[in-house]
Design a protein around this motif. Sequence first.
Motif, mmCIF file in Angstrom:
data_model
loop_
_atom_site.group_PDB
_atom_site.id
_atom_site.type_symbol
_atom_site.label_atom_id
_atom_site.label_comp_id
_atom_site.label_asym_id
_atom_site.label_seq_id
_atom_site.Cartn_x
_atom_site.Cartn_y
_atom_site.Cartn_z
ATOM 1 N N LEU A 53 -2.090 3.491 8.377
ATOM 2 C CA LEU A 53 -2.630 2.233 7.872
ATOM 3 C C LEU A 53 -2.084 1.052 8.674
ATOM 4 O O LEU A 53 -2.802 0.080 8.927
ATOM 5 C CB LEU A 53 -2.310 2.081 6.384
ATOM 6 N N ALA A 98 -13.036 -2.327 6.748
ATOM 7 C CA ALA A 98 -12.975 -3.698 6.225
ATOM 8 C C ALA A 98 -13.560 -3.763 4.822
ATOM 9 O O ALA A 98 -13.056 -4.490 3.955
ATOM 10 C CB ALA A 98 -13.705 -4.653 7.155
ATOM 11 N N PHE A 131 -7.745 -7.051 -0.592
ATOM 12 C CA PHE A 131 -6.925 -7.504 0.530
ATOM 13 C C PHE A 131 -7.699 -8.532 1.343
ATOM 14 O O PHE A 131 -8.860 -8.319 1.689
ATOM 15 C CB PHE A 131 -6.516 -6.334 1.424
ATOM 16 N N HIS A 156 -5.521 -7.450 12.335
ATOM 17 C CA HIS A 156 -4.593 -8.018 11.351
ATOM 18 C C HIS A 156 -3.168 -7.690 11.774
ATOM 19 O O HIS A 156 -2.706 -6.555 11.616
ATOM 20 C CB HIS A 156 -4.890 -7.455 9.961
ATOM 21 N N ALA A 167 -3.619 4.200 -0.871
ATOM 22 C CA ALA A 167 -4.517 4.382 0.274
ATOM 23 C C ALA A 167 -4.580 5.867 0.604
ATOM 24 O O ALA A 167 -3.641 6.431 1.173
ATOM 25 C CB ALA A 167 -4.015 3.582 1.472
ATOM 26 N N PHE A 188 -12.779 -9.346 3.519
ATOM 27 C CA PHE A 188 -11.956 -9.163 4.704
ATOM 28 C C PHE A 188 -12.867 -9.068 5.924
ATOM 29 O O PHE A 188 -13.810 -8.272 5.953
ATOM 30 C CB PHE A 188 -11.109 -7.895 4.601
ATOM 31 N N LEU A 233 -4.771 -1.492 10.494
ATOM 32 C CA LEU A 233 -4.828 -2.936 10.257
ATOM 33 C C LEU A 233 -4.723 -3.698 11.579
ATOM 34 O O LEU A 233 -5.434 -4.682 11.795
ATOM 35 C CB LEU A 233 -3.739 -3.358 9.278
ATOM 36 N N TRP A 252 -13.501 -1.356 2.613
ATOM 37 C CA TRP A 252 -12.501 -0.797 1.693
ATOM 38 C C TRP A 252 -11.404 -1.812 1.416
ATOM 39 O O TRP A 252 -11.005 -2.005 0.254
ATOM 40 C CB TRP A 252 -11.894 0.490 2.256
ATOM 41 N N LEU A 253 -10.906 -2.469 2.453
ATOM 42 C CA LEU A 253 -9.886 -3.498 2.250
ATOM 43 C C LEU A 253 -10.384 -4.573 1.294
ATOM 44 O O LEU A 253 -9.654 -5.014 0.398
ATOM 45 C CB LEU A 253 -9.499 -4.125 3.598
ATOM 46 N N SER A 254 -11.632 -4.991 1.462
ATOM 47 C CA SER A 254 -12.204 -6.002 0.578
ATOM 48 C C SER A 254 -12.271 -5.500 -0.859
ATOM 49 O O SER A 254 -12.003 -6.247 -1.808
ATOM 50 C CB SER A 254 -13.606 -6.387 1.061
ATOM 51 N N ALA A 299 0.558 -7.505 4.753
ATOM 52 C CA ALA A 299 0.462 -6.130 4.260
ATOM 53 C C ALA A 299 1.793 -5.429 4.455
ATOM 54 O O ALA A 299 2.465 -5.604 5.475
ATOM 55 C CB ALA A 299 -0.639 -5.369 4.998
ATOM 56 N N PHE A 313 0.842 -1.198 0.000
ATOM 57 C CA PHE A 313 0.000 0.000 0.000
ATOM 58 C C PHE A 313 0.876 1.247 0.000
ATOM 59 O O PHE A 313 1.784 1.378 0.826
ATOM 60 C CB PHE A 313 -0.898 0.034 1.242
#
Length: 281
Positions: A104, A76, A84, A113, A48, A146, A108, A78-80, A90, A21
Amino acid sequence: MYTTLISAEQLQSLATPHMVFDCTFDLAQPDSGQQAYRAAHIPGAVYAHLDTALSAKTGPAMSGGRHPLPTQEAFAAWLSSVGFANGMQAVVYDRNGVNYAGRLWWMLKWVGHDAVAVLDGGLQAWQAAGGAVSAEAEPAKFSTNFVPTPSLSNLVATETVVANLGRASQTIVDARATPRFKGEVEPLDPVAGHIPGALNRPFSQNLGPDGKFKPAEQLRAEFTALLGQRDPASVVHHCGSGVSANPNLIAMEIAGLGRTGLYAGSWSDWCSDPTRPVAQG
């Protein structure tokens, strides 16, 4: 699994599923970070944006201040949307001395994560190590699902900071530049100064001349000197809007001093209420 730092060389040889990212940003020119990304980024990296991906400018927020946190569910999603997945490593970087990549990294951890690491030295270190860069638009990623898991971060609310002000159980560490901390200048917020009792540790002090984090032993010595007899576990980091405080939090973890708290609303949230005390000098 990398959980704090990863070197350019380690990233170049990383074989496990991962996503990179690019968090480059500029508060004064919010579009310039994405323009820099389009001009040159690590191949495959996802951009990002601080204002749209890592903050809740609209909709429900989990903190106050100029860069309120989105809900964990919104983050979550946005990550999906960028592909991700929970099983990925990451890697986050910027061109700004970890000022924005740290946000970021922390977020996470906040959604459970742990496999997230800062590229030590940022894009500059990547290029110095012979890493390729791309100016090509990245193709759309396949959406994933995610799922947030129990948080690995300590998000501290304004009410908690107020309730513990002046107590030994809470040590506020302010990551802003010293002139802002002292109240001599204030370019972004309506009130100048700092939270009473706070200690000042400008986030840039965590890096050496090469733009990489200082060795763990040196960071430990510097934070130990700053804290004196205060318990490292009592530390709550803040800055102007909950962004540049994160390099201090990462540095304490590198130093072996544990994962400390983040007051994400930070000074911009604190000074929004005129009844809250302000110190200067």
